[in-house]
Enzyme design. Structure first.
Site, PDB file in Angstrom:
ATOM      1  CG  HIS A  91      -1.685   1.161   1.518  1.00 36.84           C
ATOM      2  ND1 HIS A  91      -2.414   2.029   0.460  1.00 36.84           N
ATOM      3  CD2 HIS A  91      -1.828   2.030   2.548  1.00 36.84           C
ATOM      4  CE1 HIS A  91      -2.888   3.111   1.010  1.00 36.84           C
ATOM      5  NE2 HIS A  91      -2.575   3.226   2.126  1.00 36.84           N
ATOM      6  CG  HIS A  93      -0.120   7.364   1.395  1.00 37.92           C
ATOM      7  ND1 HIS A  93      -0.449   8.186   2.424  1.00 37.92           N
ATOM      8  CD2 HIS A  93      -0.774   6.194   1.675  1.00 37.92           C
ATOM      9  CE1 HIS A  93      -0.974   7.382   3.436  1.00 37.92           C
ATOM     10  NE2 HIS A  93      -1.149   6.265   2.657  1.00 37.92           N
ATOM     11  CE1 TYR A 118       4.857  -5.090 -21.127  1.00 34.36           C
ATOM     12  CE2 TYR A 118       4.610  -3.678 -23.320  1.00 34.36           C
ATOM     13  CZ  TYR A 118       4.942  -4.748 -22.419  1.00 34.36           C
ATOM     14  OH  TYR A 118       6.061  -5.536 -23.136  1.00 34.36           O
TER      15      TYR A 118
END
Length: 217
Positions: A91, A93, A118
């Site tokens: 994860h 930001h 892609y």
């Protein structure tokens, strides 16, 4: 093996940090290991991880070692439970993906259109998850449901975008998950910088990618 995975998580974290995909103490990485998961500590900077301080959390969700686990632990565990092929979750930001949520995603089902081959091949569909505070357990339930829905429709997903918080991606290894994050962030950058916006690939072009490369779109 656990030592090797710890070192790989730290390597991936340092690489993402050095190239600006993560910053400060934002973001987290986990890896599936025998008996549970390793996950980066809460408020850790991914650029300077101590492999020995990665938290080990068993299959019941109980932490046995390392610094205090990331507040997003429930989300990581839900992804592993929903997707057996996932062995790493990242994860971040990432700037352009967070900016995309602020500017307005393409749609709730697909935050970006299929503008490059892609992106279609390496990332695929990326649903938007509505805003909730960092670590909210409801996000874990939502993402698990999206994974199940994608599998049911024959278009398995390997990423979601959390509104105002950034992407969550998963794959078979830390390096493979990092590659998904890179492709996703760079596609968001292309989309945001393009004026006028490019047309998506057409159905014939996407069908060719399905046939030739097994793209799930």
């Amino acid at each position: 093996m656990t030592t090797a995975i710890r070192l790989e998580v730290a390597r991936v974290g340092a690489s993402l940090f050095a190239r600006g995909y993560v910053h400060a103490t934002a973001g987290n990485i986990s890896a599936r290991v025998e008996g549970g998961n390793l996950i980066t500590p809460t408020d850790a900077c991914l650029g300077f991880l101590d492999p020995a301080q990665l938290a080990f959390v068993d299959d019941a969700g109980i932490q046995h070692s390392g610094a205090r686990a990331s507040k997003t632990l429930a989300l990581h565990r839900a992804i592993y439970a929903a997707e057996p092929a996932a062995h790493c979750v990242i994860h971040s930001h990432s700037t352009h993906l967070v900016a995309l949520t602020l500017a307005g995603a393409w749609s709730a089902a697909d935050v970006l259109p299929p503008i490059t081959p892609y992106f279609v091949m390496k990332v695929g569909h990326v649903p938007l998850v509505g805003y909730r505070r960092p670590g909210d357990p409801e996000v874990a339930k939502t993402v698990a449901a999206l994974i199940a829905a994608g599998r049911q429709h024959g278009t398995p997903i390997r990423a979601v975008l959390l509104d105002r918080l950034g992407p969550v991606v998963w794959h078979e290894s830390p390096a493979a998950a990092m590659a998904v994050l890179e492709e996703l962030e760079e596609t968001a950058k292309l989309w945001l910088l393009s004026d006028p916006k490019p047309a998506p690939l057409n159905e014939q072009q996407i069908a060719e990618l399905r046939t030739q490369f097994g793209a799930h779109w």
